[in-house]
Design a protein around this motif. Sequence first.
Motif, short mmCIF file in Angstrom:
data_model
loop_
_atom_site.label_atom_id
_atom_site.label_comp_id
_atom_site.label_asym_id
_atom_site.label_seq_id
_atom_site.Cartn_x
_atom_site.Cartn_y
_atom_site.Cartn_z
N VAL A 191 5.44 5.28 -7.53
CA VAL A 191 5.53 5.14 -9.00
C VAL A 191 4.95 6.38 -9.67
O VAL A 191 5.51 6.88 -10.66
CB VAL A 191 4.78 3.87 -9.46
N ARG A 192 3.83 6.88 -9.14
CA ARG A 192 3.20 8.07 -9.72
C ARG A 192 4.15 9.26 -9.70
O ARG A 192 4.26 10.01 -10.68
CB ARG A 192 1.92 8.40 -8.97
N LYS A 193 4.84 9.44 -8.59
CA LYS A 193 5.77 10.56 -8.47
C LYS A 193 6.88 10.45 -9.50
O LYS A 193 7.30 11.45 -10.09
CB LYS A 193 6.35 10.58 -7.05
N ARG A 194 7.36 9.23 -9.73
CA ARG A 194 8.44 9.04 -10.70
C ARG A 194 7.95 9.26 -12.13
O ARG A 194 8.65 9.89 -12.94
CB ARG A 194 9.01 7.62 -10.57
N ILE A 195 6.75 8.77 -12.44
CA ILE A 195 6.25 8.84 -13.81
C ILE A 195 5.70 10.22 -14.15
O ILE A 195 5.96 10.76 -15.23
CB ILE A 195 5.15 7.77 -14.03
N GLN A 211 13.93 0.35 -8.34
CA GLN A 211 14.14 1.52 -7.49
C GLN A 211 12.89 1.87 -6.70
O GLN A 211 12.99 2.35 -5.55
CB GLN A 211 14.57 2.73 -8.34
N ASP A 212 11.71 1.65 -7.27
CA ASP A 212 10.47 1.93 -6.54
C ASP A 212 10.35 1.05 -5.30
O ASP A 212 9.93 1.51 -4.24
CB ASP A 212 9.26 1.71 -7.46
N PHE A 213 10.72 -0.23 -5.44
CA PHE A 213 10.68 -1.13 -4.29
C PHE A 213 11.72 -0.72 -3.24
O PHE A 213 11.49 -0.83 -2.04
CB PHE A 213 10.92 -2.57 -4.73
N ASP A 249 0.84 -1.20 0.00
CA ASP A 249 0.00 0.00 0.00
C ASP A 249 0.87 1.25 0.00
O ASP A 249 1.73 1.42 0.86
CB ASP A 249 -0.91 -0.01 1.23
N GLY A 250 0.67 2.10 -0.95
CA GLY A 250 1.46 3.32 -1.08
C GLY A 250 2.51 3.24 -2.17
O GLY A 250 3.10 4.25 -2.56
N LEU A 251 2.76 2.03 -2.69
CA LEU A 251 3.74 1.89 -3.76
C LEU A 251 3.32 2.67 -5.00
O LEU A 251 4.15 3.24 -5.71
CB LEU A 251 3.92 0.41 -4.12
N GLN A 252 2.00 2.73 -5.24
CA GLN A 252 1.49 3.45 -6.40
C GLN A 252 1.85 4.93 -6.35
O GLN A 252 2.07 5.56 -7.39
CB GLN A 252 -0.02 3.26 -6.54
N ASN A 253 1.94 5.49 -5.14
CA ASN A 253 2.29 6.90 -5.01
C ASN A 253 3.76 7.14 -5.39
O ASN A 253 4.10 8.18 -5.97
CB ASN A 253 2.04 7.36 -3.58
#
Length: 341
Positions: free
Chosen positions: A199-203, A229-231, A193-197
């Motif tokens: 990834v969103r910041k990077r993309i 890197q996201d992990f 939970d929160g991983l999507q944030n």
Amino acid sequence: KEIKAHLDRFVIKQDDAKKVLSIAVCDHFNHVKSCLKLKDMCKNYHKQNVIMVGPTGVGKTFLIQCIADLIGVPFVKSDATKFTETGYVGGDVEDLVRQLVSKANGNTDLAQYGIIYLDEIDKISGSSDKVGKDVSGRGVQSNLLKLMEETDVPLKTAWDIQSQLQGFLGKKNKKKETINTRHILFIVSGAFDGLQNIVRKRIEGSKFGFERKNRGYKDNQLVGFSSTQDFIDYGLESEFVGRLPVRVVCNSLDENDLFQILKESETSILNQLIASFKYYDIDTIISDKLLKKIASLAIMEKTGARGLMTVIEKAFRDFKFELPNEFKGKWTVSDDILDGS
């Protein structure tokens, strides 16, 4: 394809995860057979350890449970949260390997080709703001790292009474006392939970300024773009993530998916409900209209397929209590029993 067909009987959706797990298990099986025939063929084999990402209640653990019914090698399942760094109160990750030996009835030659599944792996992510030594986060990752790479695990712990007595009496055990983890396949999963944030910041870039790129990705889509890197930014060690080269996302379920689970899954909670009344000679008939209502309420629970149990238990609680003593025969459930829920 045969493994995926088996999974399709029980798990709705998650086709990518089914394919990934089917391939990984088949390759592992072929590797095991090669090792048993010709030891030299195993030297250059690289394990396809898997990490599954997805919200709660979408079938991550259930997929592994269904595969466990098919496999012929020892299989161990556990939650990562029960472990702590060696030397501290709590479980030791090496216990997982010892459990494989137990599942193999003491056959270490078979256990060394087993499969270990760890759920809630995201819960051992390191915390940068943690006060004191992180014995259940990065410490556990370091210990797991050694297992996923290659290490010899003693079959008896240092505090095992039997081993201490044998040493005290001068007895030597002629049996193999360690098991090598080189060929053990690891499958891990977590909600992240929160991983999507991350990834969103990077993309999409920063939240401010003219450089922000709003591509309209949903959370499910974003997690699918996760990089190593996201992990790492989430809190997993780079070496740990590197030992999990196969990555797959389990998508969240919508209302129609929950309806399909009720109708088509062989282990559906609906079948369990009908069977519970059948024990008292009550034949229960439930319409598709009511099942769709149940799915609609379950989706609001935001717990995936687990929400079906919550809704059904509440709706049928009084009927389960009263009907067995008052009624036998065919019962057509009214479509409006959920009205007011």
